[in-house]
Write an enzyme that holds these catalytic residues in place. Structure first.
Site, PDB file in Angstrom:
ATOM      1  CG  ASP A   5      -1.853   1.192   1.291  1.00  0.00           C
ATOM      2  OD1 ASP A   5      -2.351   1.615   0.235  1.00  0.00           O
ATOM      3  OD2 ASP A   5      -2.076   1.736   2.392  1.00  0.00           O
ATOM      4  CB  SER A   6       0.148   4.788  -0.550  1.00  0.00           C
ATOM      5  OG  SER A   6      -1.006   4.856   0.273  1.00  0.00           O
TER       6      SER A   6
ATOM      7  N   GLY B 153      -3.396   8.775  -4.010  1.00  0.00           N
ATOM      8  CA  GLY B 153      -4.556   9.485  -4.564  1.00  0.00           C
ATOM      9  C   GLY B 153      -4.171  10.651  -5.459  1.00  0.00           C
TER      10      GLY B 153
ATOM     11  CB  CYS C 256      -3.614   0.507  -2.342  1.00  0.00           C
ATOM     12  SG  CYS C 256      -3.801   2.204  -2.893  1.00  0.00           S
ATOM     13  CG  ASN C 257     -10.051   0.539  -2.161  1.00  0.00           C
ATOM     14  OD1 ASN C 257     -11.050  -0.097  -2.435  1.00  0.00           O
ATOM     15  ND2 ASN C 257      -9.515   0.509  -0.951  1.00  0.00           N
TER      16      ASN C 257
ATOM     17  CD  GLU D 189       0.020   6.665   6.420  1.00  0.00           C
ATOM     18  OE1 GLU D 189       1.064   6.585   7.091  1.00  0.00           O
ATOM     19  OE2 GLU D 189      -0.322   5.797   5.601  1.00  0.00           O
TER      20      GLU D 189
ATOM     21  CB  CYS E 204      -9.460   4.693   1.099  1.00  0.00           C
ATOM     22  SG  CYS E 204      -7.776   5.070   1.616  1.00  0.00           S
TER      23      CYS E 204
ATOM     24  CG  HIS F  93      -4.874   4.932   4.684  1.00  0.00           C
ATOM     25  ND1 HIS F  93      -4.428   4.506   3.456  1.00  0.00           N
ATOM     26  CD2 HIS F  93      -3.774   5.381   5.344  1.00  0.00           C
ATOM     27  CE1 HIS F  93      -3.109   4.686   3.376  1.00  0.00           C
ATOM     28  NE2 HIS F  93      -2.689   5.221   4.509  1.00  0.00           N
TER      29      HIS F  93
HETATM   30  N1  DGL Z   1      -4.845   3.167   1.022  1.00  0.00           N
HETATM   31  C1  DGL Z   1      -5.071   3.702  -0.277  1.00  0.00           C
HETATM   32  C2  DGL Z   1      -6.397   3.222  -0.861  1.00  0.00           C
HETATM   33  O1  DGL Z   1      -6.896   2.184  -0.482  1.00  0.00           O
HETATM   34  C3  DGL Z   1      -4.900   5.144  -0.614  1.00  0.00           C
HETATM   35  C4  DGL Z   1      -4.350   6.233   0.199  1.00  0.00           C
HETATM   36  C5  DGL Z   1      -3.480   7.147  -0.694  1.00  0.00           C
HETATM   37  O2  DGL Z   1      -4.000   8.102  -1.308  1.00  0.00           O
HETATM   38  O3  DGL Z   1      -2.294   6.851  -0.784  1.00  0.00           O
HETATM   39  O4  DGL Z   1      -6.937   3.828  -1.752  1.00  0.00           O
END
Ligand code: DGL
Length: 271
Positions: free
Chosen positions: A8-9, A41, A72-73, A150, A185, A187
């Site tokens: 993931d990011s 994003g 990560c979506n 985060e 998302c 997160h």
């Molecule tokens: N966790 C990520 C998701 O599921 C995105 C967060 C980001 O923008 O990095 O989309």
């Protein structure tokens, strides 16, 4: 024994890793957080595809794995085909659980919380048309939410007034009768108790992590292990970690070791 690479990011994919721990307690996990590039994003589709192919390739070269989970979506809506074409192993992605929303919503008014990129992706438009065509979907692309998650995992308390303000279009005065919210998302499940505290009771908060874990279990059961003997868990961040103490404590609750700098870091900086 088998190991999955979960990527993931940032810390968002830990919501998926947590579900994987429950479903597959014996599985080793190598977790990669691309915090050097957070937030995804804000990245274009081409940038994300190139980045993910590179990160997965290099990661697998130092931690061999049997499957990859793009937790990560934002990335999954664009990179899965490229990863599947490149790597000869199961690649599992995560997309906003809009189908489930279409099944459970009674008021037919659904909130879609996701990154600003995900809410506009054609893939997500197609999910809406296919599975929730008769629902009014209120998309909220909020970059700040992933940042709050985060911060939370680094020990910074969530400001629930800020959260209430951000979710005003769903639950504020005059808002329509939202009874279901898609957590689009990875997160966001990390903020679930905070969301519940600032919203009316009885809202369905849809998290796709348990379904991703079940899917991972299924695909792993179909492939022979690539590695012999025991495998270790590992947590890598592509840039130095802030708030490492709180984060390490959180990681320990998921049976993860302390975070380390991703071994290909020098290469990344040079790219
Ligand atoms: N966790 C990520 C998701 O599921 C995105 C967060 C980001 O923008 O990095 O989309």
């Amino acid at each position: 024994m088998k190991r999955a690479l979960i990527i993931d990011s940032g810390v968002g994919g830990l919501s998926v890793a947590s579900a994987v721990r429950t479903t597959l307690p014996e599985l080793a996990i190598a977790y990669v957080a691309d915090n050097a590039w957070f937030p995804y994003g804000k990245r274009s589709e081409a940038e994300l595809t190139d980045r993910l192919v590179f990160l997965v390739e290099r990661s697998l070269s130092f931690v061999p794995c049997d499957a990859v989970v793009v937790a990560c979506n934002t990335a999954s809506t664009v990179v899965l085909d490229a990863l599947r074409a490149r790597f000869d192993m199961p690649i599992v992605g995560v997309v906003p659980p809009i189908k489930t929303a279409g099944e459970v919503s009674r008021s037919r008014v659904v909130g879609l919380l996701a990154t600003e990129a995900t809410v506009t992706r054609p893939y997500v438009q197609r999910l809406k048309e296919q599975f929730a065509a008769d629902c009014k979907i209120i998309p909220l692309g909020l970059p700040r939410l992933a940042e709050i998650a985060e911060e939370k995992l680094r020990g910074i308390p969530v400001n629930r007034e800020e959260l209430r303000e951000l979710l005003r279009p769903l639950f504020g005065p005059g808002a329509p009768q939202v009874d279901t919210v898609v957590l689009g998302c990875t997160h966001y499940p990390l903020l679930l108790e905070d969301f519940k505290a600032i919203s009316p009771p009885g809202v369905h908060w849809l998290d796709s992590s348990p379904a991703i874990a079940r899917r991972l279990a299924q695909v792993l059961s179909e492939v022979p292990p690539r590695n012999d003997g025991p495998l270790e868990d590992a947590v890598y961040f592509t840039a130095p970690v802030e708030g490492a103490e709180a984060l390490t404590a959180y990681l320990a609750t998921l049976r993860f070791p302390a975070p380390q700098l991703w071994p290909g870091n020098a290469e990344l900086v040079a790219r």
